[in-house]
Write an enzyme that holds these catalytic residues in place. Structure first.
Site, PDB file in Angstrom:
ATOM      1  N   ASP A   1      13.486  23.075 -10.475  1.00  0.00           N
ATOM      2  CA  ASP A   1      12.927  23.400 -11.801  1.00  0.00           C
ATOM      3  C   ASP A   1      14.001  23.533 -12.878  1.00  0.00           C
ATOM      4  OD1 ASP A   1      13.841  25.748 -10.657  1.00  0.00           O
ATOM      5  OD2 ASP A   1      12.057  26.955 -11.140  1.00  0.00           O
TER       6      ASP A   1
ATOM      7  N   ARG B   1       1.439  23.224 -10.568  1.00  0.00           N
ATOM      8  CA  ARG B   1       0.877  22.424 -11.649  1.00  0.00           C
ATOM      9  C   ARG B   1       0.927  20.956 -11.265  1.00  0.00           C
ATOM     10  NH1 ARG B   1       2.074  23.099 -17.745  1.00  0.00           N
ATOM     11  NH2 ARG B   1       4.209  22.479 -17.248  1.00  0.00           N
TER      12      ARG B   1
ATOM     13  N   SER C   1      10.853  24.154  -6.615  1.00  0.00           N
ATOM     14  CA  SER C   1      11.814  25.141  -7.128  1.00  0.00           C
ATOM     15  C   SER C   1      12.397  26.018  -6.032  1.00  0.00           C
ATOM     16  CB  SER C   1      11.128  25.999  -8.179  1.00  0.00           C
ATOM     17  OG  SER C   1      10.491  25.179  -9.111  1.00  0.00           O
TER      18      SER C   1
END
Ligand code: BG6
Ligand code: BG6
Ligand code: GLC
Ligand code: GLC
Length: 921
Positions: free
Chosen positions: A658, A540, A604
């Site tokens: 994350d 994203r 992440s």
């Protein structure tokens, strides 16, 4: 002329045919075909009512599902004991069934003994009745020298209306016939019998099935005749069962195949549906019965009442002077003095009349020949009405079967039993004839059950035994997934030990990576920031605008990009070039390509950070394995890719896991948030640790100072708890299915805890269990399809869908079908169970891990009680119907001194990365 007339009138009076007299007197009992068709239609309507979920509760014909799903197919086998209670005799039997040999070939051997049941037991305490049955069983086993120690599977033919929820779960709805024992209504008959057998003691008995006599009769006859789809009893009571399409049995989930439905037609008419056919004699029989107002149809039809009906008619005719010159004996006035056996004997072909005379004489009457003819005719009309009524109801069932199967003509066999059918000389012929007249285009065969219903009950038990064996195997396969409290305590303890070890050294299974995030947002953050978020389901890119003191006014713009597998697992250069390309696209999309905004990078994966904006990738996890990245600073890799692209520039201020981004994002809403949890593709947690505890950071500059030189007490640590167990510490709970998943994964031997708990792996664990069950023949009819062999078919979203509580089996089946798995509704039940076990274990393990984390924070602070909040993200947490509940419950139980609030992150960890960036600059 007048004299002749007078004479003939005198003679006609004198010589009136006695049968005509009776015909006139009993005209209401003589039913012609139009009336039978009318009754048949009424019964059809009652059946519909009983089958439908909306009207079943109010229906008088209950149409009870029996959980018997098939007639015998020849594969049944085993040795069973059978109790047969509810007919004219109570019997105990041993039935031996050999596989693949039909009855005629001697496939079944039986031994039986009849035990009397005194009336005071039939109408006394329910426990006494079942104790009597159990004692009789014990006596039988002893007498026949059958070992008491051996486990005996048992079938219970129980000829009363029961509401089943399984073959061996049957709630007694009401008594009928000559039984009215108290204390058993609404109770599970199997369970009550189990308790009675325990009270009798010394026997090892497993009750497998409770079976109505109609069902058992159908099964007995079905053993030799594959067309036998109907069971009929005309005995002490009357009833029928038949194979109904599952799609019409509203009360049981599933639409596949057929299930035997016990019509309990005795109660036909209890709602008034037959009131225009009832005579004064029927009403009299009813009011003197043990269950007035109930079982209307049975009281017009069955053996328990036929003799009594005849007696009442004869009594009334005598009282009116139409018989015995008006003489009435005491015996004729006494209930029960004419029995069905008398009725049968009076209608015998040659001796009928002399038998009638005997019966009447024994009643203290002195019958003339005409009286005998008349009484015999009463008997005929009463028993003829009975067979006519049975024919009408049976025709309705047969017509329904024909309609269900969409056939013009039906070939079907009706298995029949019961004393009336067996002993009354004319009954079978009359019944067959009328059924065939009512349904001229059906080919109906009637087969008398040769050996009672016990053989059929044993066959049902044989099927049940197979199901029980299957259940046991499924349970055994799933047992390793069920963790008890002490196992979860151990997991908590190991997690705790892992936290301590990771704080001391870099060599431990859990890396405990310093994040260089010391502070939570305080609401003063403002300005525009970029964030990029790699490592979850998607990549994203975001633009976030904060307004000072106005958290609710944060604006967030984002675009989602998928990362193709070949990029995840190709070269590092290609991966970072792809990210740069997506970022360029996003900047174009937002019209900010030249703005050079500060950016946070949510990455992440485990990164060894030396500052907020540098971090070396320790190793890839989840599905990534791009080359030449491990051991490199990923911020640099991104910067270089941006440079190669040469289209825009960025100021990457923060590299953020994350978990950390999620914690920050939630802390913006709730200042108590100091833990971040991801339960998504991967599984991981970060939390605020006391800096003094981070023993492995030697450099005092790095330890206690922020980049602007302020001293801090806490730093967020990315636990990387997915690595727990990589040193073998979870081997005692890891199942063979987990090992398979691990060995076939992108990173074998790594992230063992994550492989038990995260979305990327749960589906695979499920698939391996299903494969195993299928190979054992317990699922999908033992057929291992290509689909089932395909890794990755079960995504987390399917697990979440399948486990939804209110989802009907049919819907589960259609989800499985979408996945290319074609199974029965039974298969769907097992698949759902497997999913539930696997996801429950995942949630419990995360709960145990979380309990270790919150207890550590509590102890760090020397608190008796800790109130804290966990920011959470990830598809497993958010989409799975039970995961979050089990996780929270386990945390509560294992960390009773902590009150933990789980706060789902609203905007993903990208917003958190932007906040960290805002705090940092
Ligand atoms: C028998 C069954 O064959 O038929 C009984 O084994 C059943 O369980 C009976 O109830 C019905 O007949 P009756 O006439 O004994 O009630
Ligand atoms: C998102 C985060 O909110 O949650 C991701 O922004 C993170 O970075 C993800 O990895 C975890 O969820 P999933 O289910 O997509 O792995
Ligand atoms: C009664 C019972 C029924 C049984 C029948 C024949 O009607 O209610 O369950 O099948 O008698 O025995
Ligand atoms: C993996 C990663 C970890 C991440 C988690 C959740 O465990 O190693 O860094 O936080 O997945 O996405």
């Amino acid at each position: 002329m007048f004299a002749v007339h007078l004479l003939s009138f005198y003679f006609s009076k004198l010589k009136e045919d006695p049968t005509k007299k009776v015909d006139r007197f009993l005209h209401a009992m003589r039913l012609h075909d139009d009336q039978l068709k009318d009754i048949s239609a009424r019964f059809q309507a009652e059946m519909k009512k009983g089958l439908s979920a909306d009207s079943n509760a109010a229906a008088s014909v209950r149409m009870l599902p029996t959980y018997v799903r098939s007639t015998p197919d020849g594969t049944e086998k085993g040795e069973f004991v059978v109790l047969d209670l509810g007919g004219s005799a109570f019997k105990v039997l041993q039935v031996k069934v050999r596989e693949g040999e039909g009855n005629r070939k001697g496939g079944v051997e039986m031994e039986e003994k009849t035990y009397p049941i005194p009336a005071e037991i039939r109408t006394g305490r329910g426990t006494d009745l079942l104790d009597h049955a159990s004692e009789s069983l014990k006596d039988f086993l002893q007498e026949k020298n059958i070992s008491l120690e051996k486990k005996h599977p048992l079938a219970f033919t129980f000829s009363f209306p029961c509401e089943h929820s399984a073959l061996d779960k049957a709630l007694l709805l009401n008594w009928s016939k000559n039984y009215r024992a108290w204390g058993l209504l609404g109770k599970d008959v199997a369970q009550s019998l189990r308790q009675a057998i325990d009270r009798a003691g010394g026997m090892d008995v497993e009750i497998l099935a409770v079976v109505n006599d109609t069902v058992a009769t159908m099964m007995t006859c079905g053993f030799d005749d594959q067309y036998c789809d109907v069971g009929l009893i005309v005995g002490t009571g009357t009833n029928a069962c038949y194979m109904e399409e599952m799609s019409h049995v509203d009360l049981v989930e599933g639409d596949e195949g057929r299930m035997c439905v016990n019509a309990e037609w005795a109660a036909f008419g209890d709602d008034g549906a037959l009131s225009d056919y009832l005579t004064e004699f029927d009403r009299e029989v009813d009011s003197a019965s043990l269950n007035p107002g109930r079982h209307t149809f049975e009281k017009m039809v069955s053996g328990m009442f036929l003799g009594e009906l005849v007696r009442l008619v004869v009594l009334k005719m005598a009282k009116q002077g139409r018989l015995f010159e008006g003489h009435v004996s005491d015996a004729l006035r006494t209930t029960g003095t004419i029995t069905t056996a008398h009725v049968a004997s009076m209608e015998e072909y040659k001796n009928g009349l002399s038998n009638t005379r005997d019966v009447l004489t024994r009643l203290g009457l002195n019958p003339s020949s005409d009286d005998c003819i008349a009484v015999q005719h009463v008997s005929t009309i009463v028993s003829f009405r009975s067979s006519n009524l049975v024919a009408a109801a049976l025709a309705a069932i047969l017509a329904r079967i024909r309609q269900n199967r969409n056939l013009r003509s039906l070939r079907v066999t009706v298995g029949v039993d019961g004393t009336v059918y067996k002993t009354h000389p004319q009954y079978p012929k009359r019944l067959h004839k009328v059924v065939r007249r009512l349904l001229p285009d059906c080919h109906v065969r009637f087969v008398l059950s040769d050996s009672g219903s016990s053989k059929g009950a044993a066959l049902v038990a044989a099927v049940a035994q197979r199901l029980v064996a299957r259940r046991r195997q499924v349970d055994a396969a799933l047992a390793p997934f069920r963790l008890n409290h002490s196992q979860l305590q151990l997991v908590k303890a190991r997690m705790r030990a892992g936290l301590e070890a990771g704080l001391r050294s870099n060599q431990s299974a859990m890396k405990m990576l310093p994040s260089f995030v010391y502070q939570m947002p305080d609401g003063t953050e403002h300005g525009k920031y970029l964030a990029f978020d790699l490592g979850g389901t998607n990549f994203r890119a975001l633009l976030v605008k904060f307004k000072k003191g106005l958290q609710q006014n944060t604006r967030l713009y984002h675009k989602i990009y998928t990362i193709p597998l070949e990029i995840m697992q190709g070269t590092g250069e290609d991966l970072f070039d792809h990210l740069a390309e997506c970022i360029g696209d996003f900047l174009d999309y937002m019209g900010i390509k030249n703005a050079r905004l500060p950016a946070g990078f949510t990455f992440s994966f485990p990164c060894e950070q030396t500052s907020l904006n540098t971090g070396t990738l320790v190793n890839w996890t989840k599905g990534f394995k791009a080359t030449d990245c491990e051991g490199h600073d990923v911020v640099n890799l991104l910067r270089e890719a941006i440079k190669r692209r040469n289209e825009f520039d960025l100021d990457i201020v923060a590299l953020v896991n994350d978990t950390v981004g999620t914690m920050m994002s939630c802390a913006y809403e709730d200042p108590q948030c100091e833990i971040g949890l991801i339960a998504g593709t991967g599984s991981n947690v970060c939390y605020m640790e006391e800096v003094k505890n981070i023993v492995k950071i030697q450099d005092p500059d790095k330890k206690g100072e922020t980049e602007d030189g302020r001293n801090t007490e806490k730093m967020c640590i990315n636990i990387e708890w997915g690595g727990l167990g990589d040193d073998g510490s979870l081997d005692d709970i890891i199942t063979p299915y987990d090992t398979e998943v691990d060995q076939n994964s992108v990173h074998p031997g790594k992230q063992r805890f994550e492989k038990l708990t995260s979305g990327m792996y749960l589906g695979e664990v499920v698939r391996h269990v299903l494969l195993n069950l299928t190979r054992k023949g317990l699922l999908f009819r033992g057929h291992v399809s290509e689909t089932l062999k395909t890794p990755g078919i079960f995504e987390t979203k399917y697990l979440s869908q399948i486990e939804r509580d209110r989802l009907a089996l049919l819907q589960i089946r259609s989800i499985l079908q979408q996945l290319g798995l074609h199974g029965t509704c039974d298969d769907s039940i097992i698949v759902k169970e497997v999913c539930a076990e696997v996801s429950r274990r995942a949630a419990q393990l995360c709960g145990a891990g979380m309990a270790a984390v919150v207890d550590k924070i509590r102890e760090n602070r020397g608190l008796e009680r800790l109130n804290t909040t966990v920011g959470v993200d990830g598809a497993l947490y958010k989409l799975h119907p039970h995961f979050s509940i089990v996780l929270q419950e386990t945390t509560r139980v294992l960390a009773p001194q902590c009150h933990v609030t789980f706060l789902p992150s609203e905007e993903g960890s990208g917003k958190g990365a932007a906040l960290i960036t805002a705090v940092a600059i």
